[in-house]
Scaffold this motif. Sequence first.
Motif, PDB file in Angstrom:
ATOM      1  N   LYS A 113      14.225  95.468  12.584  1.00 13.60           N
ATOM      2  CA  LYS A 113      13.840  96.074  11.283  1.00 13.60           C
ATOM      3  C   LYS A 113      13.899  95.088  10.066  1.00 13.60           C
ATOM      4  CE  LYS A 113      12.280 100.111  12.590  1.00 13.60           C
ATOM      5  NZ  LYS A 113      11.025 100.300  12.631  1.00 13.60           N
ATOM      6  N   ALA A 114      14.938  94.146  10.226  1.00 15.29           N
ATOM      7  CA  ALA A 114      15.085  93.300   9.249  1.00 15.29           C
ATOM      8  C   ALA A 114      14.160  92.250   9.174  1.00 15.29           C
ATOM      9  CB  ALA A 114      16.600  92.691   9.290  1.00 15.29           C
ATOM     10  N   LYS A 115      13.603  91.883  10.328  1.00 11.73           N
ATOM     11  CA  LYS A 115      12.576  90.712  10.685  1.00 11.73           C
ATOM     12  C   LYS A 115      11.168  91.483   9.870  1.00 11.73           C
ATOM     13  CE  LYS A 115      14.348  88.120  14.424  1.00 11.73           C
ATOM     14  NZ  LYS A 115      14.418  87.839  15.719  1.00 11.73           N
ATOM     15  N   GLU A 116      11.077  92.809  10.465  1.00 11.49           N
ATOM     16  CA  GLU A 116       9.861  93.605  10.005  1.00 11.49           C
ATOM     17  C   GLU A 116       9.830  93.292   8.640  1.00 11.49           C
ATOM     18  OE1 GLU A 116       7.766  97.953  10.594  1.00 11.49           O
ATOM     19  OE2 GLU A 116       9.192  97.225  12.122  1.00 11.49           O
ATOM     20  N   ILE A 117      10.852  93.762   7.848  1.00 14.33           N
ATOM     21  CA  ILE A 117      10.968  93.966   6.268  1.00 14.33           C
ATOM     22  C   ILE A 117      10.874  92.526   5.805  1.00 14.33           C
ATOM     23  CG2 ILE A 117      12.511  94.052   4.266  1.00 14.33           C
ATOM     24  CD1 ILE A 117      14.078  96.229   5.935  1.00 14.33           C
ATOM     25  N   ILE A 118      11.126  91.443   6.238  1.00 14.55           N
ATOM     26  CA  ILE A 118      11.126  90.022   5.835  1.00 14.55           C
ATOM     27  C   ILE A 118       9.459  89.659   5.875  1.00 14.55           C
ATOM     28  CG2 ILE A 118      11.303  87.671   6.240  1.00 14.55           C
ATOM     29  CD1 ILE A 118      14.271  88.436   6.563  1.00 14.55           C
ATOM     30  N   LYS A 119       8.982  89.996   7.078  1.00  7.20           N
ATOM     31  CA  LYS A 119       7.567  89.998   7.240  1.00  7.20           C
ATOM     32  C   LYS A 119       6.599  90.720   6.335  1.00  7.20           C
ATOM     33  CE  LYS A 119       3.859  90.236  10.791  1.00  7.20           C
ATOM     34  NZ  LYS A 119       3.445  91.385  11.680  1.00  7.20           N
ATOM     35  N   LEU A 120       6.898  91.864   5.763  1.00  2.48           N
ATOM     36  CA  LEU A 120       6.309  92.593   4.902  1.00  2.48           C
ATOM     37  C   LEU A 120       6.326  92.112   3.619  1.00  2.48           C
ATOM     38  CD1 LEU A 120       7.187  96.522   5.656  1.00  2.48           C
ATOM     39  CD2 LEU A 120       5.067  95.583   5.681  1.00  2.48           C
ATOM     40  N   ILE A 121       7.559  91.245   3.087  1.00  5.69           N
ATOM     41  CA  ILE A 121       7.640  90.953   2.068  1.00  5.69           C
ATOM     42  C   ILE A 121       6.852  89.437   1.940  1.00  5.69           C
ATOM     43  CG2 ILE A 121       9.509  89.816   0.505  1.00  5.69           C
ATOM     44  CD1 ILE A 121      11.562  91.688   1.797  1.00  5.69           C
ATOM     45  N   LYS A 122       6.935  88.835   2.853  1.00  6.22           N
ATOM     46  CA  LYS A 122       6.153  87.498   2.819  1.00  6.22           C
ATOM     47  C   LYS A 122       4.662  87.828   2.895  1.00  6.22           C
ATOM     48  CE  LYS A 122       9.424  84.441   5.115  1.00  6.22           C
ATOM     49  NZ  LYS A 122       9.841  83.732   6.068  1.00  6.22           N
ATOM     50  N   GLU A 123       3.941  88.999   3.550  1.00  6.77           N
ATOM     51  CA  GLU A 123       2.792  89.426   3.576  1.00  6.77           C
ATOM     52  C   GLU A 123       2.329  89.665   1.870  1.00  6.77           C
ATOM     53  OE1 GLU A 123       2.344  92.275   6.386  1.00  6.77           O
ATOM     54  OE2 GLU A 123       2.260  90.845   8.026  1.00  6.77           O
ATOM     55  N   ALA A 124       3.087  90.224   1.250  1.00  9.57           N
ATOM     56  CA  ALA A 124       3.009  90.522  -0.004  1.00  9.57           C
ATOM     57  C   ALA A 124       2.769  89.376  -0.957  1.00  9.57           C
ATOM     58  CB  ALA A 124       4.062  91.423  -0.623  1.00  9.57           C
ATOM     59  N   ASP A 158       9.286  90.529  -9.843  1.00  5.91           N
ATOM     60  CA  ASP A 158       9.160  90.399  -8.385  1.00  5.91           C
ATOM     61  C   ASP A 158       9.906  91.076  -7.716  1.00  5.91           C
ATOM     62  OD1 ASP A 158       6.931  88.526  -9.075  1.00  5.91           O
ATOM     63  OD2 ASP A 158       8.055  86.861  -8.808  1.00  5.91           O
ATOM     64  N   LEU A 159      11.242  91.023  -8.347  1.00  8.47           N
ATOM     65  CA  LEU A 159      12.172  91.981  -7.133  1.00  8.47           C
ATOM     66  C   LEU A 159      11.897  93.233  -7.299  1.00  8.47           C
ATOM     67  CD1 LEU A 159      15.504  90.236  -8.233  1.00  8.47           C
ATOM     68  CD2 LEU A 159      14.272  89.876  -6.110  1.00  8.47           C
ATOM     69  N   GLN A 160      11.446  93.950  -8.530  1.00  6.45           N
ATOM     70  CA  GLN A 160      10.885  95.134  -8.601  1.00  6.45           C
ATOM     71  C   GLN A 160       9.730  95.534  -7.918  1.00  6.45           C
ATOM     72  OE1 GLN A 160      12.849  97.571 -10.284  1.00  6.45           O
ATOM     73  NE2 GLN A 160      14.282  95.946 -11.532  1.00  6.45           N
ATOM     74  N   ASP A 161       8.963  94.593  -7.659  1.00  5.74           N
ATOM     75  CA  ASP A 161       7.783  94.881  -6.764  1.00  5.74           C
ATOM     76  C   ASP A 161       8.177  95.126  -5.528  1.00  5.74           C
ATOM     77  OD1 ASP A 161       6.168  94.551  -9.121  1.00  5.74           O
ATOM     78  OD2 ASP A 161       5.565  92.292  -8.840  1.00  5.74           O
ATOM     79  N   VAL A 162       9.170  94.204  -5.175  1.00  7.68           N
ATOM     80  CA  VAL A 162       9.670  94.207  -3.568  1.00  7.68           C
ATOM     81  C   VAL A 162      10.314  95.593  -3.420  1.00  7.68           C
ATOM     82  CG1 VAL A 162      11.321  93.105  -1.827  1.00  7.68           C
ATOM     83  CG2 VAL A 162       9.776  91.776  -3.306  1.00  7.68           C
ATOM     84  N   ILE A 163      11.035  95.891  -4.409  1.00  3.30           N
ATOM     85  CA  ILE A 163      11.552  97.428  -4.031  1.00  3.30           C
ATOM     86  C   ILE A 163      10.538  98.415  -4.033  1.00  3.30           C
ATOM     87  CG2 ILE A 163      12.931  99.083  -5.378  1.00  3.30           C
ATOM     88  CD1 ILE A 163      14.770  96.930  -6.346  1.00  3.30           C
ATOM     89  N   GLN A 164       9.461  98.326  -4.765  1.00  2.00           N
ATOM     90  CA  GLN A 164       8.451  99.274  -4.658  1.00  2.00           C
ATOM     91  C   GLN A 164       7.815  99.310  -3.420  1.00  2.00           C
ATOM     92  OE1 GLN A 164       7.970 101.934  -6.864  1.00  2.00           O
ATOM     93  NE2 GLN A 164       9.715 101.067  -7.805  1.00  2.00           N
ATOM     94  N   LEU A 165       7.375  97.960  -3.043  1.00  6.84           N
ATOM     95  CA  LEU A 165       6.632  97.845  -1.610  1.00  6.84           C
ATOM     96  C   LEU A 165       7.388  98.485  -0.673  1.00  6.84           C
ATOM     97  CD1 LEU A 165       4.678  96.071   0.095  1.00  6.84           C
ATOM     98  CD2 LEU A 165       6.365  94.562   0.141  1.00  6.84           C
ATOM     99  N   LEU A 166       9.015  98.251  -0.523  1.00  4.52           N
ATOM    100  CA  LEU A 166       9.543  98.693   0.378  1.00  4.52           C
ATOM    101  C   LEU A 166       9.715 100.259   0.540  1.00  4.52           C
ATOM    102  CD1 LEU A 166      12.296  95.992   1.095  1.00  4.52           C
ATOM    103  CD2 LEU A 166      10.289  96.247   2.468  1.00  4.52           C
ATOM    104  N   LYS A 167       9.679 100.872  -0.529  1.00  2.00           N
ATOM    105  CA  LYS A 167       9.684 102.565  -0.855  1.00  2.00           C
ATOM    106  C   LYS A 167       8.539 102.970  -0.275  1.00  2.00           C
ATOM    107  CE  LYS A 167      13.121 102.892  -4.442  1.00  2.00           C
ATOM    108  NZ  LYS A 167      13.038 103.396  -5.875  1.00  2.00           N
TER     109      LYS A 167
END
Length: 161
Positions: free
Chosen positions: A104-115, A137-146
């Motif tokens: 799941k951690a790898k999947e999260i990192i992949k999602l962040i890189k794709e953004a 950018d950190l706030q954008d990552v939080i919104q992306l993951l939520k």
Amino acid sequence: MPSFDVVSKVDMQEVDNAVNQALKEIEQRFDFKGSHNEVTLEKDAIVLLGADDYKLQAVIDILKGKLVRRNVSPKCLDFGKKEPASGGAVRQRVTIVQGIPTEKAKEIIKLIKEAKLKVQAQIMEEQVRVTSKNIDDLQDVIQLLKGKDLDVELQFVNMRS
């Protein structure tokens, strides 16, 4: 450099409270009278016992309802196989998942890189640390993951600017 951690933690006190509430409801409900049903909290798991499959499912539904009311996500529960117990009863072990599994951690990192945001993400034990020069950018990552359904309850902690 601003950063935050993505974690998956469960408040065990809230789980304990939910188990106790579920036990009270099971004792009081008419459809459970005269049958043996129980919910037991162990260190990192909950053991459910139902007089039959129907009652075990009812016990699971009660427990999930109590957990949701106490702000504990059912995503943190990993249901094991149903096993036969004595007297025709059915037992099921439910593991409480703490931390983010490596896949799941790898999947999260992949999602962040794709953004394509200007952030760095790295796996640290059972959590993911995200750093960036820009706090937006950190706030954008939080919104992306939520916005994504990752089958893991995520919390965002240790926000440093």
